[in-house]
Design a protein around this motif. Structure first.
Motif, mmCIF file in Angstrom:
data_model
loop_
_atom_site.group_PDB
_atom_site.id
_atom_site.type_symbol
_atom_site.label_atom_id
_atom_site.label_comp_id
_atom_site.label_asym_id
_atom_site.label_seq_id
_atom_site.Cartn_x
_atom_site.Cartn_y
_atom_site.Cartn_z
ATOM 1 N N LYS A 7 -31.812 14.240 -74.038
ATOM 2 C CA LYS A 7 -32.725 13.203 -73.518
ATOM 3 C C LYS A 7 -33.193 13.580 -72.114
ATOM 4 O O LYS A 7 -32.385 14.008 -71.267
ATOM 5 N N ASN A 8 -34.485 13.379 -71.873
ATOM 6 C CA ASN A 8 -35.054 13.613 -70.546
ATOM 7 C C ASN A 8 -35.139 12.286 -69.801
ATOM 8 O O ASN A 8 -35.801 11.355 -70.273
ATOM 9 N N ALA A 9 -34.465 12.219 -68.650
ATOM 10 C CA ALA A 9 -34.363 10.938 -67.932
ATOM 11 C C ALA A 9 -34.898 11.056 -66.507
ATOM 12 O O ALA A 9 -34.455 11.916 -65.733
ATOM 13 N N GLN A 27 -23.813 8.775 -64.284
ATOM 14 C CA GLN A 27 -23.364 8.421 -65.641
ATOM 15 C C GLN A 27 -24.311 8.959 -66.709
ATOM 16 O O GLN A 27 -23.864 9.327 -67.797
ATOM 17 N N LEU A 28 -25.612 9.038 -66.394
ATOM 18 C CA LEU A 28 -26.552 9.636 -67.357
ATOM 19 C C LEU A 28 -26.234 11.128 -67.521
ATOM 20 O O LEU A 28 -26.259 11.679 -68.621
ATOM 21 N N HIS A 29 -25.921 11.763 -66.388
ATOM 22 C CA HIS A 29 -25.575 13.194 -66.425
ATOM 23 C C HIS A 29 -24.304 13.408 -67.254
ATOM 24 O O HIS A 29 -24.229 14.310 -68.096
ATOM 25 N N LYS A 30 -23.323 12.546 -66.992
ATOM 26 C CA LYS A 30 -22.051 12.642 -67.718
ATOM 27 C C LYS A 30 -22.266 12.524 -69.235
ATOM 28 O O LYS A 30 -21.576 13.169 -70.027
ATOM 29 N N ALA A 31 -23.251 11.693 -69.610
ATOM 30 C CA ALA A 31 -23.534 11.496 -71.036
ATOM 31 C C ALA A 31 -24.422 12.599 -71.599
ATOM 32 O O ALA A 31 -24.791 12.558 -72.781
ATOM 33 N N GLY A 32 -24.800 13.561 -70.752
ATOM 34 C CA GLY A 32 -25.519 14.736 -71.259
ATOM 35 C C GLY A 32 -27.014 14.772 -71.018
ATOM 36 O O GLY A 32 -27.694 15.694 -71.479
ATOM 37 N N ALA A 33 -27.560 13.767 -70.306
ATOM 38 C CA ALA A 33 -29.016 13.734 -70.118
ATOM 39 C C ALA A 33 -29.490 14.826 -69.157
ATOM 40 O O ALA A 33 -28.770 15.217 -68.240
ATOM 41 N N GLY A 228 -23.913 1.982 -63.572
ATOM 42 C CA GLY A 228 -24.347 3.217 -64.227
ATOM 43 C C GLY A 228 -23.902 3.284 -65.678
ATOM 44 O O GLY A 228 -24.662 3.725 -66.546
ATOM 45 N N ASN A 229 -22.702 2.830 -65.950
ATOM 46 C CA ASN A 229 -22.223 2.806 -67.338
ATOM 47 C C ASN A 229 -23.084 1.912 -68.209
ATOM 48 O O ASN A 229 -23.426 2.249 -69.338
ATOM 49 N N ALA A 230 -23.423 0.736 -67.675
ATOM 50 C CA ALA A 230 -24.253 -0.200 -68.439
ATOM 51 C C ALA A 230 -25.641 0.388 -68.675
ATOM 52 O O ALA A 230 -26.220 0.244 -69.762
ATOM 53 N N ALA A 231 -26.158 1.086 -67.665
ATOM 54 C CA ALA A 231 -27.479 1.706 -67.819
ATOM 55 C C ALA A 231 -27.421 2.794 -68.887
ATOM 56 O O ALA A 231 -28.318 2.885 -69.736
ATOM 57 N N ALA A 232 -26.365 3.616 -68.853
ATOM 58 C CA ALA A 232 -26.232 4.687 -69.849
ATOM 59 C C ALA A 232 -26.162 4.079 -71.257
ATOM 60 O O ALA A 232 -26.790 4.578 -72.197
ATOM 61 N N PHE A 233 -25.417 2.983 -71.383
ATOM 62 C CA PHE A 233 -25.344 2.292 -72.678
ATOM 63 C C PHE A 233 -26.740 1.831 -73.124
ATOM 64 O O PHE A 233 -27.167 2.104 -74.252
ATOM 65 N N LEU A 234 -27.463 1.158 -72.212
ATOM 66 C CA LEU A 234 -28.788 0.633 -72.583
ATOM 67 C C LEU A 234 -29.765 1.754 -72.953
ATOM 68 O O LEU A 234 -30.699 1.534 -73.723
ATOM 69 N N CYS A 235 -29.548 2.940 -72.377
ATOM 70 C CA CYS A 235 -30.441 4.069 -72.665
ATOM 71 C C CYS A 235 -30.045 4.812 -73.935
ATOM 72 O O CYS A 235 -30.776 5.694 -74.392
#
Ligand SMILES: NC(=O)c1ccc[n+]([C@@H]2O[C@H](COP(=O)([O-])OP(=O)(O)OC[C@H]3O[C@@H](n4cnc5c(N)ncnc54)[C@H](O)[C@@H]3O)[C@@H](O)[C@H]2O)c1
Length: 259
Positions: A7-9, A27-33, A228-235
């Motif tokens: 994903k591109n963020a 958190q987005l980075h941690k999730a691989g974005a 950040g966790n909530a944002a990563a979830f919503l994304c």
């Protein structure tokens, strides 16, 4: 599994290591974005070097100046995304501004210029960035913005930003309605008070935080990483059925009737 690989963020709003956007970017980075970061350019160069050094460990593939009051910079940002990435999946709108004078004292003294400035930077910008993102979200997408309880209830001193957040939350609903047809979801996170550069301009922020620490169900306020966790979830695809919503990430403070 929360997975944003591939994903591109684009993340806006990092000023320093206290910024909520910094918590989200991590958190987005941690999730691989794959990250693109924008910063606010100014004559004094307050942010460029500091933000660039801060975000380096997250290996952003884009690092761009973007003042949301500057139409050319917005256009250039999204042209670069189109040219370099081809597609955008995630847009994090995590910025706001109002004159300090309009963030304390009597609500009725807000000037027209102060009102227009706060609404322009803090609410209209979501419309403008979403419009620019829309043609690039060709495989669906997720847009997340940051709001605060002061947009739905009276919080002392929040004043002009309360109006801006009310407008921002309505923007979330109208944008969700329009963009849902192309599977783009639009949501807001209403975060509890956190000490940051922006919140330090709000009169009595320390008292607000210690009040929340006393009466919120979790007896504390939240961290940037929790937001950040909530944002990563919503994304992520885990939130594929959620759009047009305001998610409270505030240690439960919003439910309390007496504080
Ligand atoms: N800190 C809190 O207690 C809290 C609570 C709820 C919501 N929020 C919201 O979170 C968001 C981020 O704020 P923060 O608390 O992390 O503070 P922050 O100061 O770290 O971030 C605010 C950002 O807005 C950017 N900005 C201001 N004017 C801009 C412009 N014209 N163009 C582009 N960027 C601009 C700044 O450069 C900065 O990076 C804001 O929308 C704020 O209202 C904050």
């Amino acid at each position: 599994m929360l997975n944003l690989t591939g994903k591109n963020a684009l993340v806006t709003g990092i000023a320093n290591d206290r910024s909520i956007a910094w918590g989200i970017a991590q958190q987005l980075h941690k999730a691989g974005a794959n990250l693109g970061i924008t910063y606010l350019p100014d004559d004094r160069g307050r942010f460029e070097k500091k933000v660039s050094e801060l975000v380096e460990p997250l290996n952003p593939s884009l690092f761009l100046p973007c003042d949301v009051q500057n139409d050319e910079q917005i256009q250039a940002t999204f042209e670069t995304i189109r040219d370099k990435w081809g597609r955008l999946d995630i847009l994090i709108h995590c910025l706001a501004f109002a004159n300090k004078d309009d963030l304390s004292g009597d609500f009725s003294k807000i000037s027209k210029d102060g009102f227009n400035l706060a609404l322009d930077v803090s609410a209209y910008s979501l419309i403008q960035l979403s419009a620019a993102a829309k043609p690039l979200m060709t495989e669906g997408g997720s847009i997340v913005t940051l709001t605060y309880l002061g947009g739905v209830r009276v919080v002392p001193n929040y004043n002009v930003m309360g109006i801006a957040k009310a407008a921002l939350e309505m923007n979330v609903r109208y944008l969700a309605s329009e963009l849902g047809a192309q599977n783009v979801r639009v949501n807001g996170i209403s975060a509890g008070p956190i000490r940051t550069l922006a919140s330090s301009a709000v009169g009595g922020i320390r008292d607000m935080i210690s009040h929340v620490e006393q009466v919120a169900p979790l007896r504390r306020t939240v961290t940037q990483l929790e937001v950040g966790n909530a944002a990563a979830f919503l994304c992520s695809d885990l939130a594929s059925g959620i759009t047009g919503q305001i998610l409270y990430v505030d240690a439960g403070y919003e439910i309390m009737g007496m504080g």
